[in-house]
Design a protein around this motif. Structure first.
Motif, mmCIF file in Angstrom:
data_model
loop_
_atom_site.group_PDB
_atom_site.id
_atom_site.type_symbol
_atom_site.label_atom_id
_atom_site.label_comp_id
_atom_site.label_asym_id
_atom_site.label_seq_id
_atom_site.Cartn_x
_atom_site.Cartn_y
_atom_site.Cartn_z
ATOM 1 N N TYR A 34 1.029 -1.203 0.231
ATOM 2 C CA TYR A 34 -0.001 0.155 -0.017
ATOM 3 C C TYR A 34 0.242 1.170 -0.139
ATOM 4 C CZ TYR A 34 -4.487 -2.017 0.641
ATOM 5 O OH TYR A 34 -5.372 -2.545 -0.026
ATOM 6 N N ALA A 90 -15.631 -2.433 -2.519
ATOM 7 C CA ALA A 90 -16.164 -2.665 -1.174
ATOM 8 C C ALA A 90 -15.120 -3.158 0.051
ATOM 9 C CB ALA A 90 -16.911 -2.606 -0.964
ATOM 10 N N PRO A 92 -13.811 -5.241 2.233
ATOM 11 C CA PRO A 92 -14.792 -6.165 3.951
ATOM 12 C C PRO A 92 -16.424 -5.497 3.975
ATOM 13 C CG PRO A 92 -12.872 -5.102 4.758
ATOM 14 C CD PRO A 92 -12.586 -4.488 3.091
ATOM 15 N N PHE A 118 -11.891 -11.233 -0.081
ATOM 16 C CA PHE A 118 -12.067 -9.711 0.100
ATOM 17 C C PHE A 118 -14.251 -10.373 0.315
ATOM 18 C CE2 PHE A 118 -9.075 -6.133 0.367
ATOM 19 C CZ PHE A 118 -9.447 -5.650 1.700
HETATM 20 C C1 LIG Z 1 -7.325 -0.796 0.216
HETATM 21 S S1 LIG Z 1 -9.002 -1.841 -0.082
HETATM 22 C C2 LIG Z 1 -10.742 -0.886 0.687
HETATM 23 C C3 LIG Z 1 -11.550 -1.744 0.709
HETATM 24 C C4 LIG Z 1 -12.263 -0.417 1.475
HETATM 25 N N1 LIG Z 1 -12.893 0.196 0.434
HETATM 26 C C5 LIG Z 1 -11.751 0.032 2.628
HETATM 27 O O1 LIG Z 1 -12.281 1.854 2.729
HETATM 28 O O2 LIG Z 1 -11.627 -0.818 3.361
HETATM 29 C C6 LIG Z 1 -9.083 -1.700 -2.214
HETATM 30 C C7 LIG Z 1 -10.060 -1.628 -2.768
HETATM 31 O O3 LIG Z 1 -10.248 -1.731 -4.248
HETATM 32 C C8 LIG Z 1 -10.737 -3.343 -5.019
HETATM 33 N N2 LIG Z 1 -10.798 -2.740 -6.116
HETATM 34 C C9 LIG Z 1 -9.463 -2.514 -6.958
HETATM 35 N N3 LIG Z 1 -9.245 -2.312 -8.088
HETATM 36 C C10 LIG Z 1 -10.596 -3.076 -8.604
HETATM 37 C C11 LIG Z 1 -11.531 -2.488 -9.352
HETATM 38 N N4 LIG Z 1 -10.684 -2.290 -10.251
HETATM 39 N N5 LIG Z 1 -12.923 -3.523 -9.539
HETATM 40 C C12 LIG Z 1 -13.572 -3.133 -8.031
HETATM 41 N N6 LIG Z 1 -12.739 -3.289 -7.379
HETATM 42 C C13 LIG Z 1 -11.446 -3.248 -6.726
HETATM 43 C C14 LIG Z 1 -9.816 -3.988 -4.501
HETATM 44 O O4 LIG Z 1 -10.199 -5.651 -4.601
HETATM 45 C C15 LIG Z 1 -9.565 -3.401 -2.767
HETATM 46 O O5 LIG Z 1 -10.625 -4.396 -2.552
#
Ligand SMILES: C[S@@+](CC[C@H](N)C(=O)[O-])C[C@H]1O[C@@H](n2cnc3c(N)ncnc32)[C@H](O)[C@@H]1O
Length: 320
Positions: A34, A90, A92, A118
């Motif tokens: 990250y 989303a 989790p 997730f």
């Molecule tokens: C850092 S996590 C954030 C999760 C949540 N929104 C939170 O705030 O805790 C980023 C999320 O975005 C999802 N993600 C990244 N690129 C994506 C895409 N192109 N389509 C759908 N989900 C995506 C990842 O799989 C991950 O679950």
């Protein structure tokens, strides 16, 4: 900020029996991905072990950032009472928990997430909770269309940074089309996160969106590098969280940048406090972003009476 007890308990249940050493190693590798904002085509969270590490060390912070951003929306638009929510990326289900804490009247949620592990994890957390009915969809928001009627509240938290820069404008356009009322975007509170927020702000204003928070105006952002607009929330660390991070301090500060836009203009906003207030005896200095599009420091002293009292009670991120 603490997680709501049902979410705290659900996270604790999910982490029961997980070997601490393994959690700590995975959490440290995940944090490094990250921090580096690595985009190498692999999902940061591709395994259950990584999803559990996220629950232990990132979810409390992303929850706090999203919850604080939604609180700013609720303050700017006291009339806003969303019934339907769409959460993109989303993870989790963090944003759904924050949204239903902010607006207990939410009726129905659609959560789109690319990573199946997730999603499984999020379904597990929500299983015993009093959340609105949830539909989960495994999809890639950069490639697949968002098949949904526009929703009152659309949230995308900590996702823009994971998307290819060239794909971001298309995704934002889709998000705006899927927004019936308000769209909230949250990013890490780094200069790069702020830059992504600024780019989104410009694009969405051009598409007709009204900025409702944090900026009290729709002019160009008055800040220039090395300064950047961000906020911070103090996050309580559970024992597991501390152990997974090898940390002693029972809290951490999550820095975040955010943007809330609406199809409906908000009532005129006061200035936003964009840095930690500096307090002295009988005086407080606030760094403000003002409704005329300017930003700067303002000193309030006891001589300012009621204004001083309000200023000294207000914190970073509040509007004055
Ligand atoms: C850092 S996590 C954030 C999760 C949540 N929104 C939170 O705030 O805790 C980023 C999320 O975005 C999802 N993600 C990244 N690129 C994506 C895409 N192109 N389509 C759908 N989900 C995506 C990842 O799989 C991950 O679950």
């Amino acid at each position: 900020m603490e997680l709501p007890p049902p979410l705290r308990q659900a996270v604790d249940r999910a982490l029961e029996g997980v070997a601490l050493a393994d959690l700590a190693t995975t959490a440290s590798a995940l944090s490094e991905r990250y921090r580096q904002e690595r985009r190498d085509g692999r999902s940061h969270v591709g395994s259950r072990r990584e999803a559990l590490a996220y629950l232990a060390v990132r979810l409390p912070a992303t929850y706090a950032a999203v919850r604080a951003s939604l609180a700013a929306v609720a303050q700017a638009r006291p009339d806003f009472a969303p019934r339907t929510v769409l959460d993109i990326g989303a993870g989790p289900g963090t944003a759904l928990w924050a949204a239903s804490d902010c607006w207990p009247g939410l009726g129905d949620a659609l959560l789109i997430e690319a990573s199946p592990v997730f999603r499984d994890c999020g379904e597990g957390l929500a299983a015993e909770a009093h959340l609105p009915p949830v539909t989960w969809r495994t999809a890639d928001v950069a490639r697949d269309t968002i098949e949904s009627a526009p929703r009152d509240l659309v949230i995308m938290a900590y996702v823009l940074n994971e998307l290819d820069p060239e794909l971001r404008p298309k995704v934002l356009e889709r998000l705006w089309r899927a927004t019936a009322d308000t769209l909230v975007i949250v990013e890490p509170g780094t200069p790069a996160g702020w830059q992504r927020i600024l780019d989104a702000r410009r694009q969405l204003i051009d598409l007709g969106a009204h900025v409702i928070a944090p900026c009290p105006h729709a002019h160009d952002c008055p800040l220039a590098p090395p300064d950047w607009c961000h906020f911070a929330e103090r996050v309580a660390r559970s024992r597991m969280h501390r152990q997974a991070k090898g940390a002693d301090v029972p809290w951490e500060d999550e820095k975040f940048s955010y943007l809330a836009l609406s199809r409906t203009a908000a009532p005129a906003a006061g200035a936003r406090i964009i840095a930690r207030p500096r307090k002295g005896s009988g005086r407080v200095t606030l760094k403000l972003c003002r409704s005329d599009g300017s930003a700067g420091e303002q000193l309030y002293s006891r001589r300012d009476g009621e204004l001083y009292k309000r200023a000294s009670r207000s914190g970073w991120g509040s509007s004055l």
